[in-house]
Write an enzyme that holds these catalytic residues in place. Structure first.
Site, PDB file in Angstrom:
ATOM      1  N   LYS A  99       5.288  -5.436 -21.196  1.00  0.00           N
ATOM      2  CA  LYS A  99       5.284  -4.101 -20.606  1.00  0.00           C
ATOM      3  C   LYS A  99       6.697  -3.608 -20.255  1.00  0.00           C
ATOM      4  CE  LYS A  99       0.671  -4.559 -18.573  1.00  0.00           C
ATOM      5  NZ  LYS A  99      -0.118  -4.322 -17.339  1.00  0.00           N
ATOM      6  N   ARG A 123      -4.594 -15.388 -21.668  1.00  0.00           N
ATOM      7  CA  ARG A 123      -4.804 -15.018 -20.262  1.00  0.00           C
ATOM      8  C   ARG A 123      -4.367 -16.153 -19.340  1.00  0.00           C
ATOM      9  NH1 ARG A 123      -7.406 -10.311 -19.646  1.00  0.00           N
ATOM     10  NH2 ARG A 123      -8.279 -10.745 -17.593  1.00  0.00           N
ATOM     11  N   HIS A 142       0.280  -7.746 -20.766  1.00  0.00           N
ATOM     12  CA  HIS A 142      -1.150  -7.428 -20.847  1.00  0.00           C
ATOM     13  C   HIS A 142      -1.779  -8.345 -21.883  1.00  0.00           C
ATOM     14  CE1 HIS A 142      -4.900  -5.207 -21.491  1.00  0.00           C
ATOM     15  NE2 HIS A 142      -4.671  -5.399 -22.779  1.00  0.00           N
ATOM     16  N   ASN A 178       3.405  -5.871 -13.938  1.00  0.00           N
ATOM     17  CA  ASN A 178       3.022  -7.286 -14.051  1.00  0.00           C
ATOM     18  C   ASN A 178       3.380  -7.905 -15.403  1.00  0.00           C
ATOM     19  OD1 ASN A 178       1.071  -5.981 -15.521  1.00  0.00           O
ATOM     20  ND2 ASN A 178      -0.679  -6.956 -14.515  1.00  0.00           N
ATOM     21  N   TYR A 203      -5.681   2.629 -22.224  1.00  0.00           N
ATOM     22  CA  TYR A 203      -6.264   2.243 -20.933  1.00  0.00           C
ATOM     23  C   TYR A 203      -7.420   3.171 -20.521  1.00  0.00           C
ATOM     24  CZ  TYR A 203      -2.671  -1.255 -19.838  1.00  0.00           C
ATOM     25  OH  TYR A 203      -1.874  -2.381 -19.820  1.00  0.00           O
ATOM     26  N   ARG A 253       3.376 -14.174 -15.608  1.00  0.00           N
ATOM     27  CA  ARG A 253       3.423 -13.154 -14.551  1.00  0.00           C
ATOM     28  C   ARG A 253       4.084 -13.687 -13.287  1.00  0.00           C
ATOM     29  NH1 ARG A 253      -2.488 -10.843 -16.051  1.00  0.00           N
ATOM     30  NH2 ARG A 253      -1.867  -8.953 -17.172  1.00  0.00           N
ATOM     31  N   GLU A 313      -8.435  -3.445 -29.337  1.00  0.00           N
ATOM     32  CA  GLU A 313      -7.037  -3.223 -28.935  1.00  0.00           C
ATOM     33  C   GLU A 313      -6.073  -3.481 -30.100  1.00  0.00           C
ATOM     34  OE1 GLU A 313      -6.296  -5.473 -25.364  1.00  0.00           O
ATOM     35  OE2 GLU A 313      -7.552  -4.151 -24.150  1.00  0.00           O
ATOM     36  N   PHE A 354      -5.560   4.029  -9.682  1.00  0.00           N
ATOM     37  CA  PHE A 354      -4.202   3.718 -10.139  1.00  0.00           C
ATOM     38  C   PHE A 354      -3.918   4.216 -11.559  1.00  0.00           C
ATOM     39  CE2 PHE A 354      -6.899  -0.060 -10.900  1.00  0.00           C
ATOM     40  CZ  PHE A 354      -6.732  -0.234 -12.263  1.00  0.00           C
ATOM     41  N   THR A 366      -3.619 -11.260 -12.733  1.00  0.00           N
ATOM     42  CA  THR A 366      -3.114  -9.885 -12.873  1.00  0.00           C
ATOM     43  C   THR A 366      -2.034  -9.576 -11.842  1.00  0.00           C
ATOM     44  OG1 THR A 366      -5.274  -9.195 -13.694  1.00  0.00           O
ATOM     45  CG2 THR A 366      -3.808  -7.452 -12.912  1.00  0.00           C
TER      46      THR A 366
HETATM   47  P1  CMP Z   1      -3.560  -5.032 -17.442  1.00  0.00           P
HETATM   48  O1  CMP Z   1      -4.005  -6.411 -17.681  1.00  0.00           O
HETATM   49  O2  CMP Z   1      -2.632  -4.418 -18.414  1.00  0.00           O
HETATM   50  O3  CMP Z   1      -4.855  -4.099 -17.335  1.00  0.00           O
HETATM   51  C1  CMP Z   1      -4.899  -2.941 -16.534  1.00  0.00           C
HETATM   52  C2  CMP Z   1      -3.675  -2.763 -15.702  1.00  0.00           C
HETATM   53  O4  CMP Z   1      -3.820  -1.895 -14.605  1.00  0.00           O
HETATM   54  C3  CMP Z   1      -3.316  -4.088 -15.058  1.00  0.00           C
HETATM   55  O5  CMP Z   1      -2.853  -4.978 -16.021  1.00  0.00           O
HETATM   56  C4  CMP Z   1      -2.315  -3.644 -14.031  1.00  0.00           C
HETATM   57  O6  CMP Z   1      -1.043  -3.459 -14.580  1.00  0.00           O
HETATM   58  C5  CMP Z   1      -2.886  -2.302 -13.624  1.00  0.00           C
HETATM   59  N1  CMP Z   1      -3.541  -2.415 -12.343  1.00  0.00           N
HETATM   60  C6  CMP Z   1      -4.660  -3.096 -12.051  1.00  0.00           C
HETATM   61  N2  CMP Z   1      -4.975  -2.960 -10.748  1.00  0.00           N
HETATM   62  C7  CMP Z   1      -4.024  -2.155 -10.217  1.00  0.00           C
HETATM   63  C8  CMP Z   1      -3.795  -1.646  -8.917  1.00  0.00           C
HETATM   64  N3  CMP Z   1      -4.622  -1.928  -7.905  1.00  0.00           N
HETATM   65  N4  CMP Z   1      -2.737  -0.856  -8.743  1.00  0.00           N
HETATM   66  C9  CMP Z   1      -1.913  -0.550  -9.776  1.00  0.00           C
HETATM   67  N5  CMP Z   1      -2.082  -1.017 -11.032  1.00  0.00           N
HETATM   68  C10 CMP Z   1      -3.119  -1.809 -11.241  1.00  0.00           C
END
Ligand code: CMP
Length: 134
Positions: A9, A85, A115, A112, A49, A102, A126, A57, A91
């Site tokens: 990312k 994963r 993905h 983070n 997304y 991460r 995807e 968010f 996450t």
């Molecule tokens: P990802 O695995 O890319 O899938 C969805 C993304 O949304 C996740 O990683 C985070 O980067 C983001 N995300 C999930 N929860 C939150 C949150 N509470 N606030 C901000 N971003 C979030």
């Protein structure tokens, strides 16, 4: 063999972690089948997304994902979805096990670092989202 989609990312790209993360991926037995770097458009980030479009968010997520380049990889390994994963960790980097990507390279739940697809079904969706034209 199975495939999954991995993204490095904008936060990790900006901090120069792309090569370190690619090295971690290859040292853990994944083959990078296809890869490319894109600066995602708002439409691409919203489309990728879309499942999160009703989350509070979502706006922040789209803004972040369009803020810099993203490195996009199709990975191959036995049990690729779960293996990737596990290598990424939780996450939220604050909850990610030490040694995971991460934990090493992430900042917070938004920034983070990476993905990964969450199921074989979503991996196919995807991968097609980013590589169907190749
Ligand atoms: P990802 O695995 O890319 O899938 C969805 C993304 O949304 C996740 O990683 C985070 O980067 C983001 N995300 C999930 N929860 C939150 C949150 N509470 N606030 C901000 N971003 C979030």
């Amino acid at each position: 063999m199975n495939n999954t989609l991995a993204l490095i990312k904008p936060d990790a790209m900006q901090k120069g972690f792309k090569d370190k993360i690619r090295k971690d991926i290859m040292e853990n037995g994944f083959v990078i089948v296809e890869e490319k770097t894109l600066n995602l458009s708002i439409e691409q980030a919203e489309g990728f997304y879309a499942i999160h479009k009703d989350k509070p968010f979502f706006g922040e997520l789209v803004e972040f994902m369009t803020s810099n380049e993203t490195h996009i990889m199709k990975l191959e390994k036995e049990n690729a979805v779960v293996e990737w994963r596990d290598l990424m960790g939780a996450t939220n980097p604050a909850e990610a096990e030490s040694g995971t990507i991460r934990a090493k390279y992430g900042t917070d739940i938004s920034m983070n670092a990476t993905h990964g697809s969450d199921s074989n079904e979503n991996a196919e969706i995807e991968i097609n989202f980013f590589f169907k034209d190749l």
